[in-house]
Design a protein around this motif. Structure first.
Motif, PDB file in Angstrom:
ATOM      1  N   PHE A 399       0.831  -1.190   0.000  1.00 56.48           N
ATOM      2  CA  PHE A 399       0.000   0.000   0.000  1.00 56.48           C
ATOM      3  C   PHE A 399       0.873   1.250   0.000  1.00 56.48           C
ATOM      4  CE2 PHE A 399      -2.577  -3.257   2.107  1.00 56.48           C
ATOM      5  CZ  PHE A 399      -3.747  -3.193   1.350  1.00 56.48           C
ATOM      6  N   ASP A 400       0.387   2.274  -0.701  1.00 54.24           N
ATOM      7  CA  ASP A 400       1.118   3.529  -0.777  1.00 54.24           C
ATOM      8  C   ASP A 400       0.168   4.655  -0.384  1.00 54.24           C
ATOM      9  OD1 ASP A 400       3.179   5.277  -1.247  1.00 54.24           O
ATOM     10  OD2 ASP A 400       2.778   5.466  -3.392  1.00 54.24           O
ATOM     11  N   LEU A 401       0.646   5.588   0.446  1.00 54.68           N
ATOM     12  CA  LEU A 401      -0.162   6.729   0.864  1.00 54.68           C
ATOM     13  C   LEU A 401      -0.010   7.837  -0.172  1.00 54.68           C
ATOM     14  CD1 LEU A 401      -1.990   8.031   2.986  1.00 54.68           C
ATOM     15  CD2 LEU A 401       0.073   8.776   4.199  1.00 54.68           C
ATOM     16  N   VAL A 402      -1.130   8.174  -0.821  1.00 54.92           N
ATOM     17  CA  VAL A 402      -1.112   9.118  -1.937  1.00 54.92           C
ATOM     18  C   VAL A 402      -1.924  10.360  -1.573  1.00 54.92           C
ATOM     19  CG1 VAL A 402      -1.675   9.417  -4.377  1.00 54.92           C
ATOM     20  CG2 VAL A 402      -0.957   7.177  -3.538  1.00 54.92           C
ATOM     21  N   VAL A 403      -1.414  11.535  -1.881  1.00 58.46           N
ATOM     22  CA  VAL A 403      -2.121  12.787  -1.600  1.00 58.46           C
ATOM     23  C   VAL A 403      -3.337  12.909  -2.524  1.00 58.46           C
ATOM     24  CG1 VAL A 403      -1.983  15.307  -1.601  1.00 58.46           C
ATOM     25  CG2 VAL A 403      -0.048  13.946  -0.773  1.00 58.46           C
ATOM     26  N   VAL A 404      -4.528  13.090  -1.916  1.00 56.86           N
ATOM     27  CA  VAL A 404      -5.771  13.177  -2.689  1.00 56.86           C
ATOM     28  C   VAL A 404      -6.545  14.464  -2.383  1.00 56.86           C
ATOM     29  CG1 VAL A 404      -6.043  10.676  -2.950  1.00 56.86           C
ATOM     30  CG2 VAL A 404      -7.009  11.821  -0.928  1.00 56.86           C
ATOM     31  N   GLU A 405      -6.030  15.309  -1.473  1.00 58.10           N
ATOM     32  CA  GLU A 405      -6.749  16.522  -1.083  1.00 58.10           C
ATOM     33  C   GLU A 405      -5.748  17.563  -0.606  1.00 58.10           C
ATOM     34  OE1 GLU A 405      -8.873  19.553   0.777  1.00 58.10           O
ATOM     35  OE2 GLU A 405      -7.405  18.340   1.867  1.00 58.10           O
ATOM     36  N   ASN A 406      -5.847  18.803  -1.134  1.00 54.99           N
ATOM     37  CA  ASN A 406      -4.868  19.822  -0.768  1.00 54.99           C
ATOM     38  C   ASN A 406      -5.498  21.200  -0.537  1.00 54.99           C
ATOM     39  OD1 ASN A 406      -5.472  20.612  -3.371  1.00 54.99           O
ATOM     40  ND2 ASN A 406      -3.336  20.824  -4.036  1.00 54.99           N
ATOM     41  N   GLN A 408      -6.077  22.858   2.095  1.00 57.16           N
ATOM     42  CA  GLN A 408      -5.401  23.663   3.113  1.00 57.16           C
ATOM     43  C   GLN A 408      -3.955  23.999   2.754  1.00 57.16           C
ATOM     44  OE1 GLN A 408      -7.687  24.360   5.790  1.00 57.16           O
ATOM     45  NE2 GLN A 408      -8.894  23.295   4.245  1.00 57.16           N
ATOM     46  N   ALA A 409      -3.415  23.320   1.746  1.00 56.94           N
ATOM     47  CA  ALA A 409      -2.007  23.522   1.365  1.00 56.94           C
ATOM     48  C   ALA A 409      -1.836  23.267  -0.133  1.00 56.94           C
ATOM     49  CB  ALA A 409      -1.106  22.598   2.176  1.00 56.94           C
ATOM     50  N   PRO A 410      -2.288  24.211  -0.971  1.00 52.25           N
ATOM     51  CA  PRO A 410      -2.267  23.985  -2.427  1.00 52.25           C
ATOM     52  C   PRO A 410      -0.874  23.833  -3.030  1.00 52.25           C
ATOM     53  CG  PRO A 410      -2.944  26.242  -1.887  1.00 52.25           C
ATOM     54  CD  PRO A 410      -2.932  25.479  -0.614  1.00 52.25           C
ATOM     55  N   MET A 411       0.168  24.171  -2.260  1.00 53.64           N
ATOM     56  CA  MET A 411       1.530  24.002  -2.800  1.00 53.64           C
ATOM     57  C   MET A 411       1.923  22.521  -2.902  1.00 53.64           C
ATOM     58  SD  MET A 411       1.673  24.139   0.649  1.00 53.64           S
ATOM     59  CE  MET A 411       1.649  25.878   1.054  1.00 53.64           C
ATOM     60  N   VAL A 412       1.174  21.648  -2.224  1.00 49.32           N
ATOM     61  CA  VAL A 412       1.440  20.204  -2.280  1.00 49.32           C
ATOM     62  C   VAL A 412       0.523  19.590  -3.342  1.00 49.32           C
ATOM     63  CG1 VAL A 412       1.505  18.045  -0.997  1.00 49.32           C
ATOM     64  CG2 VAL A 412       2.008  20.204   0.178  1.00 49.32           C
ATOM     65  N   PRO A 413       1.077  18.968  -4.373  1.00 51.87           N
ATOM     66  CA  PRO A 413       0.245  18.488  -5.481  1.00 51.87           C
ATOM     67  C   PRO A 413      -0.618  17.278  -5.125  1.00 51.87           C
ATOM     68  CG  PRO A 413       2.540  17.819  -5.798  1.00 51.87           C
ATOM     69  CD  PRO A 413       2.518  18.742  -4.613  1.00 51.87           C
ATOM     70  N   VAL A 414      -1.845  17.255  -5.662  1.00 58.13           N
ATOM     71  CA  VAL A 414      -2.719  16.092  -5.572  1.00 58.13           C
ATOM     72  C   VAL A 414      -2.264  15.063  -6.592  1.00 58.13           C
ATOM     73  CG1 VAL A 414      -5.061  15.264  -6.032  1.00 58.13           C
ATOM     74  CG2 VAL A 414      -4.709  17.316  -4.653  1.00 58.13           C
ATOM     75  N   LYS A 415      -2.175  13.798  -6.191  1.00 54.06           N
ATOM     76  CA  LYS A 415      -1.631  12.755  -7.055  1.00 54.06           C
ATOM     77  C   LYS A 415      -2.663  11.723  -7.508  1.00 54.06           C
ATOM     78  CE  LYS A 415       2.673  14.065  -7.280  1.00 54.06           C
ATOM     79  NZ  LYS A 415       3.298  14.427  -8.579  1.00 54.06           N
ATOM     80  N   ALA A 416      -3.853  11.687  -6.876  1.00 53.22           N
ATOM     81  CA  ALA A 416      -4.868  10.702  -7.248  1.00 53.22           C
ATOM     82  C   ALA A 416      -6.234  11.189  -6.779  1.00 53.22           C
ATOM     83  CB  ALA A 416      -4.539   9.341  -6.630  1.00 53.22           C
ATOM     84  N   LYS A 417      -7.270  10.496  -7.197  1.00 54.69           N
ATOM     85  CA  LYS A 417      -8.638  10.834  -6.827  1.00 54.69           C
ATOM     86  C   LYS A 417      -9.033  10.068  -5.562  1.00 54.69           C
ATOM     87  CE  LYS A 417     -13.391  10.730  -8.611  1.00 54.69           C
ATOM     88  NZ  LYS A 417     -14.250  10.300  -9.736  1.00 54.69           N
ATOM     89  N   PHE A 418      -9.767  10.723  -4.683  1.00 52.34           N
ATOM     90  CA  PHE A 418     -10.272  10.083  -3.484  1.00 52.34           C
ATOM     91  C   PHE A 418     -11.437   9.166  -3.848  1.00 52.34           C
ATOM     92  CE2 PHE A 418     -13.148  10.242   0.309  1.00 52.34           C
ATOM     93  CZ  PHE A 418     -12.351   9.509   1.156  1.00 52.34           C
ATOM     94  N   GLU A 419     -11.420   7.944  -3.303  1.00 49.89           N
ATOM     95  CA  GLU A 419     -12.452   6.960  -3.629  1.00 49.89           C
ATOM     96  C   GLU A 419     -13.050   6.369  -2.355  1.00 49.89           C
ATOM     97  OE1 GLU A 419     -10.694   5.116  -7.778  1.00 49.89           O
ATOM     98  OE2 GLU A 419      -9.858   4.413  -5.881  1.00 49.89           O
ATOM     99  N   PRO A 420     -14.348   6.017  -2.384  1.00 50.33           N
ATOM    100  CA  PRO A 420     -14.960   5.370  -1.210  1.00 50.33           C
ATOM    101  C   PRO A 420     -14.397   3.978  -0.986  1.00 50.33           C
ATOM    102  CG  PRO A 420     -16.474   5.334  -3.058  1.00 50.33           C
ATOM    103  CD  PRO A 420     -15.305   6.168  -3.489  1.00 50.33           C
ATOM    104  N   LEU A 421     -14.547   3.470   0.233  1.00 47.60           N
ATOM    105  CA  LEU A 421     -14.093   2.112   0.542  1.00 47.60           C
ATOM    106  C   LEU A 421     -14.854   1.104  -0.295  1.00 47.60           C
ATOM    107  CD1 LEU A 421     -13.957   2.465   4.418  1.00 47.60           C
ATOM    108  CD2 LEU A 421     -11.987   2.163   2.921  1.00 47.60           C
TER     109      LEU A 421
END
Length: 422
Positions: A399-406, A408-421
């Motif tokens: 498993f890899d922790l991927v940024v999906v929401e930014n 509060q900190a737009p300088m950090v890029p979003v890398k994937a879409k958030f998905e439900p369980l």
């Protein structure tokens, strides 16, 4: 926050009483030496030990970076690190800090890893007039949990991390990315974090209500906890589709296992502390996929070390190469503690505690976790670091922790879409 403040004020009274018998009769003075001593307290054993996983690597890197010493006031000093284990216990953390101050005569103390460590360590430093830098505790449980007054602040203790306003913003923006009934089940333990996050005035409840979420909060549980049946029953009864909380990995593992056994299947689970670490996530097996959490730092954060110029990605790679383990969020925050301490020492006029304290106060430094400036607030002695949201995605290696929401900190890029369980 009233319960939190009351419990911590009581604790501080006890610490002051105990400390009174051990304080030096004369003001604290570091013995003349050609060595700067940096004291470090962390939970190397006990239920919070996962926060200290990067310690050995970080200390080795610091020794390497500072092999030539630190120049203070025109003189170069060797650097010695004095390390103490808090054993994941606030009383032991206070004792460890007291030992560093009174026995080891350190010049400065640094500490991290939840209020159970940072608060008692900072309290001891404040009582004894010793410069102290902490992180890895949301600033409200650290500042207000120690009885801090925004009009006054503290004299000797400085802290940097994000706040409850940031994590609430991240979580709610995550949750609006997928359709739900907006009913949220809370898992808040009876500790500094749980009481602060669940506080009716300053925690999650008022903001969730304002944003149209309904919070199902059965109250605080005593950690460690091995039976969450009553919480699960309450969540099922109220048709909870989102679960959140701030709890240690063992507690969450028990909840998540029992949820499966009892047929509780929320659409979203965003649990701080419990799902921040690769080691904990691996232990959850296939049901780790899709769990979400706040992200304090990642290899994709656009920041570099002030000590060695290392990028976030390079630091993560170096850690994995040296240890064989995947990166984890505390890695950069451990590194940044020493960045800020070393920067302050270099700018200090001399090694007098007041001089080091004043240098910390004037910090304006770009670090591996972002800019640190204690004069910007939100309250005295505190600097904020950026926060984003992440989700655990399945890969060929685990498993890899991927940024999906930014938000509060737009300088950090979003890398994937958030998905439900699933």
């Amino acid at each position: 926050m009233n319960r939190e403040l009351t419990s911590n004020i009581d604790r501080r009274t006890v610490i002051k009483t105990l400390a009174a018998g051990t304080l030096l009769q004369t003001p604290w003075v570091h013995a003349a030496s050609n060595t700067i001593k940096i004291g470090y307290v962390s939970p190397q054993t006990g239920p919070l030990a996962i926060f200290a996983e990067p310690d050995a690597f970080t200390l080795a890197e610091m020794k390497k970076a500072l092999a030539g010493g630190i120049k203070v006031g025109g003189k170069t000093y060797a650097v010695e690190f004095v390390v103490k284990d808090s054993q994941s216990n606030s009383n032991r953390a206070a004792e460890a800090a007291s030992e560093l101050i009174l026995k080891d005569k350190v010049n400065i103390v640094v500490a991290g890893s939840t209020p159970a460590t940072t608060n008692p360590v900072a309290d001891q430093c404040e009582l004894n007039g010793v410069p102290c830098i902490t992180n890895d505790t949301p600033w409200q449980p650290h500042f207000f949990g120690r009885g801090g007054d925004p009009k006054v602040g503290f004299q000797w203790t400085y802290h940097f991390f994000w706040g409850l306003e940031d994590v609430i913003g991240v979580f709610t923006n995550l949750w609006t990315q997928t359709p739900t009934n907006k009913v949220v089940g809370a898992l808040f333990p009876n500790d500094s974090d749980g009481n602060a996050w669940g506080d009716a005035k300053m925690g999650f409840p008022p903001v969730l209500a304002q944003k149209g979420f309904k919070l199902i909060d059965k109250g605080r549980f005593q950690s460690p906890a091995d039976d969450f049946s009553s919480y699960i029953a309450e969540f099922k009864k109220n048709n909870v589709e989102i679960v959140t909380g701030v709890l240690p990995p063992p507690d969450f593992a028990n909840f998540w296992s029992q949820a499966a056994q009892q047929g509780f299947k929320p659409k979203i689970v965003t649990a701080a502390k419990a799902t921040e670490f690769p080691a904990a996530i691996q232990s959850f097996g296939p049901r780790a996929e899709g769990l979400s959490v706040e992200v304090w730092w990642s290899p994709t954060h656009p920041f570099s070390s002030s000590l060695n110029g290392q990028s976030s990605a390079a630091l993560a790679d170096a850690y994995t190469k040296a240890t064989g383990r995947p990166w984890a969020m505390p890695l950069a925050f451990k590194h940044s503690l020493f960045e800020v301490a070393v920067d302050a020492l270099k700018r200090s006029a001399d090694l007098k505690p007041e001089s080091i304290r004043n240098a910390i106060r004037d910090t304006n430094l770009n670090t591996i976790v972002g800019p640190i400036n204690f004069k910007k607030g939100p309250v005295p002695n505190v600097a904020k670091t950026p926060l984003v949201g992440g989700q655990w995605k399945k890969t060929a290696k685990g498993f890899d922790l991927v940024v999906v929401e930014n938000s509060q900190a737009p300088m950090v890029p979003v890398k994937a879409k958030f998905e439900p369980l699933k």
